[in-house]
Design a protein around this motif. Structure first.
Motif, PDB file in Angstrom:
ATOM      1  N   ASN A  69       0.779  -1.198  -0.152  1.00  0.00           N
ATOM      2  CA  ASN A  69       0.068  -0.003   0.054  1.00  0.00           C
ATOM      3  C   ASN A  69       0.822   1.225   0.119  1.00  0.00           C
ATOM      4  O   ASN A  69       0.622   2.244  -0.772  1.00  0.00           O
ATOM      5  CB  ASN A  69      -0.889  -0.136   1.227  1.00  0.00           C
ATOM      6  N   GLU A  70       2.085   1.386   0.660  1.00  0.00           N
ATOM      7  CA  GLU A  70       2.901   2.486   0.808  1.00  0.00           C
ATOM      8  C   GLU A  70       3.531   2.624  -0.791  1.00  0.00           C
ATOM      9  O   GLU A  70       3.654   3.693  -0.990  1.00  0.00           O
ATOM     10  CB  GLU A  70       3.926   2.133   2.033  1.00  0.00           C
ATOM     11  N   ARG A  71       3.805   1.609  -1.153  1.00  0.00           N
ATOM     12  CA  ARG A  71       4.482   1.665  -2.296  1.00  0.00           C
ATOM     13  C   ARG A  71       3.647   2.377  -3.592  1.00  0.00           C
ATOM     14  O   ARG A  71       3.871   3.042  -4.202  1.00  0.00           O
ATOM     15  CB  ARG A  71       5.060   0.329  -2.876  1.00  0.00           C
ATOM     16  N   LEU A  72       2.166   1.809  -3.394  1.00  0.00           N
ATOM     17  CA  LEU A  72       1.063   2.248  -4.322  1.00  0.00           C
ATOM     18  C   LEU A  72       1.016   3.712  -4.065  1.00  0.00           C
ATOM     19  O   LEU A  72       0.774   4.682  -5.015  1.00  0.00           O
ATOM     20  CB  LEU A  72       0.084   1.547  -3.981  1.00  0.00           C
ATOM     21  N   MET A  73       1.004   4.111  -2.845  1.00  0.00           N
ATOM     22  CA  MET A  73       0.936   5.402  -2.517  1.00  0.00           C
ATOM     23  C   MET A  73       1.784   6.413  -2.906  1.00  0.00           C
ATOM     24  O   MET A  73       1.577   7.566  -3.181  1.00  0.00           O
ATOM     25  CB  MET A  73       0.549   5.572  -1.151  1.00  0.00           C
ATOM     26  N   MET A  74       2.749   5.807  -3.055  1.00  0.00           N
ATOM     27  CA  MET A  74       4.325   6.581  -3.503  1.00  0.00           C
ATOM     28  C   MET A  74       4.151   7.330  -5.013  1.00  0.00           C
ATOM     29  O   MET A  74       4.539   8.294  -5.126  1.00  0.00           O
ATOM     30  CB  MET A  74       5.548   5.803  -3.334  1.00  0.00           C
ATOM     31  N   TRP A  75       3.424   6.477  -5.695  1.00  0.00           N
ATOM     32  CA  TRP A  75       3.005   7.145  -7.231  1.00  0.00           C
ATOM     33  C   TRP A  75       1.867   7.507  -7.314  1.00  0.00           C
ATOM     34  O   TRP A  75       1.458   8.519  -7.967  1.00  0.00           O
ATOM     35  CB  TRP A  75       3.178   5.708  -8.148  1.00  0.00           C
ATOM     36  N   LEU A  76       0.815   7.081  -6.477  1.00  0.00           N
ATOM     37  CA  LEU A  76      -0.512   7.645  -6.503  1.00  0.00           C
ATOM     38  C   LEU A  76      -0.578   9.129  -5.989  1.00  0.00           C
ATOM     39  O   LEU A  76      -1.406   9.868  -6.988  1.00  0.00           O
ATOM     40  CB  LEU A  76      -1.460   6.792  -5.610  1.00  0.00           C
ATOM     41  N   THR A  77       0.070   9.442  -5.298  1.00  0.00           N
ATOM     42  CA  THR A  77      -0.084  10.953  -4.480  1.00  0.00           C
ATOM     43  C   THR A  77       0.305  11.912  -5.853  1.00  0.00           C
ATOM     44  O   THR A  77      -0.419  12.866  -5.897  1.00  0.00           O
ATOM     45  CB  THR A  77       0.599  11.077  -3.364  1.00  0.00           C
ATOM     46  N   PRO A  78       1.671  11.706  -6.283  1.00  0.00           N
ATOM     47  CA  PRO A  78       1.830  12.888  -7.281  1.00  0.00           C
ATOM     48  C   PRO A  78       1.149  12.708  -8.429  1.00  0.00           C
ATOM     49  O   PRO A  78       0.973  13.725  -8.922  1.00  0.00           O
ATOM     50  CB  PRO A  78       3.388  12.443  -7.284  1.00  0.00           C
ATOM     51  N   THR A  79       0.615  11.520  -8.749  1.00  0.00           N
ATOM     52  CA  THR A  79      -0.072  11.167  -9.892  1.00  0.00           C
ATOM     53  C   THR A  79      -1.601  12.022  -9.873  1.00  0.00           C
ATOM     54  O   THR A  79      -1.695  12.906 -10.764  1.00  0.00           O
ATOM     55  CB  THR A  79      -0.249   9.896 -10.390  1.00  0.00           C
ATOM     56  N   VAL A  80      -2.066  11.904  -8.728  1.00  0.00           N
ATOM     57  CA  VAL A  80      -3.429  12.589  -8.633  1.00  0.00           C
ATOM     58  C   VAL A  80      -3.208  13.975  -8.566  1.00  0.00           C
ATOM     59  O   VAL A  80      -3.745  14.788  -9.018  1.00  0.00           O
ATOM     60  CB  VAL A  80      -4.029  12.017  -7.396  1.00  0.00           C
ATOM     61  N   ASN A  81      -1.957  14.577  -7.762  1.00  0.00           N
ATOM     62  CA  ASN A  81      -1.911  15.976  -7.911  1.00  0.00           C
ATOM     63  C   ASN A  81      -1.751  16.540  -9.214  1.00  0.00           C
ATOM     64  O   ASN A  81      -2.197  17.798  -9.479  1.00  0.00           O
ATOM     65  CB  ASN A  81      -0.920  16.395  -6.895  1.00  0.00           C
ATOM     66  N   ILE A  82      -0.679  15.536  -9.868  1.00  0.00           N
ATOM     67  CA  ILE A  82      -0.431  16.293 -11.307  1.00  0.00           C
ATOM     68  C   ILE A  82      -1.924  16.392 -12.249  1.00  0.00           C
ATOM     69  O   ILE A  82      -2.216  17.240 -12.796  1.00  0.00           O
ATOM     70  CB  ILE A  82       0.434  15.514 -11.984  1.00  0.00           C
ATOM     71  N   LEU A 128       3.751  -0.469 -13.753  1.00  0.00           N
ATOM     72  CA  LEU A 128       3.075   0.568 -14.536  1.00  0.00           C
ATOM     73  C   LEU A 128       2.472   1.597 -14.001  1.00  0.00           C
ATOM     74  O   LEU A 128       2.707   2.810 -14.876  1.00  0.00           O
ATOM     75  CB  LEU A 128       1.461  -0.445 -15.170  1.00  0.00           C
ATOM     76  N   PHE A 129       2.111   1.625 -12.845  1.00  0.00           N
ATOM     77  CA  PHE A 129       1.585   2.962 -12.202  1.00  0.00           C
ATOM     78  C   PHE A 129       2.785   3.809 -12.076  1.00  0.00           C
ATOM     79  O   PHE A 129       2.737   5.268 -12.487  1.00  0.00           O
ATOM     80  CB  PHE A 129       1.068   2.781 -10.740  1.00  0.00           C
ATOM     81  N   GLU A 130       3.891   3.403 -11.800  1.00  0.00           N
ATOM     82  CA  GLU A 130       5.156   4.250 -11.777  1.00  0.00           C
ATOM     83  C   GLU A 130       5.521   4.899 -13.013  1.00  0.00           C
ATOM     84  O   GLU A 130       5.896   5.882 -12.979  1.00  0.00           O
ATOM     85  CB  GLU A 130       6.354   3.359 -11.145  1.00  0.00           C
TER      86      GLU A 130
END
Length: 176
Positions: A69-82, A128-130
């Motif tokens: 979950n932490e690894r997922l949130m590492m990419w999700l947070t900046p992606t959502v912000n952008i 893929l998410f990264e």
């Protein structure tokens, strides 16, 4: 007529691009994103934090382990912000029925839901998410300048292509 003399893309053109992407998404996944309960929930979100809260719930479904979950949130947070910045860049003047960014957020959420219980695919999905995150980070500079009609057209097309990538990943997960 040269491209320099063509009229700028219109909001109906933007909506057509988005509608075509949604139609293709449905064709690949069998899911209508704009009527999905997750999309309705995301439509009510008014900040990146509220969007992250909705997607974080799907992330818990994706991987119950804390590390994943932490690894997922590492990419999700900046992606959502952008993506949220892209929505702000597009602004209300574009005249779209719904935000392309929120469609992508819904596509991410549906993909996370499809990944539930498919532990063998989680590393590939995180990769893929990264890559999506890295792509959007390179485009972030475009959110810091006043948009032109041509730039807005490109942003909408990019979002349509990202939705296509999410559809392909969701389709593959559903098959496996």
């Amino acid at each position: 007529m040269s491209s320099a003399h063509q009229p700028p893309p219109s909001s109906s053109n933007f909506q057509s691009i988005l509608n075509a992407a949604l139609k293709e998404y449905k064709k690949k996944t069998g899911k209508e994103l704009t009527t999905h309960p997750l999309f309705a929930e995301l439509q009510n979100c008014r900040s990146p934090d509220s969007i992250l809260a909705v997607l974080q719930e799907q992330a818990r479904i994706f991987d119950g382990s804390r590390g994943g979950n932490e690894r997922l949130m590492m990419w999700l947070t900046p992606t959502v912000n952008i993506l949220y910045s892209f929505s702000a860049t597009l602004g209300e003047g574009v005249g779209l029925v719904f935000s392309p960014a929120k469609v992508i957020f819904a596509g991410i959420g549906v993909l996370l839901m499809a990944a539930k219980g498919v532990g063998s695919s989680q590393d590939a999905l995180l990769s893929l998410f990264e890559r999506i995150e890295n792509f959007f980070k390179r485009l972030q500079a475009y959110t810091e300048v006043p948009p032109t009609a041509a730039m807005t057209h490109i942003i909408v097309k990019i979002m349509a292509e990202v939705l296509s990538i999410l559809a392909i990943a969701t389709k593959r997960l559903n098959r496996n």
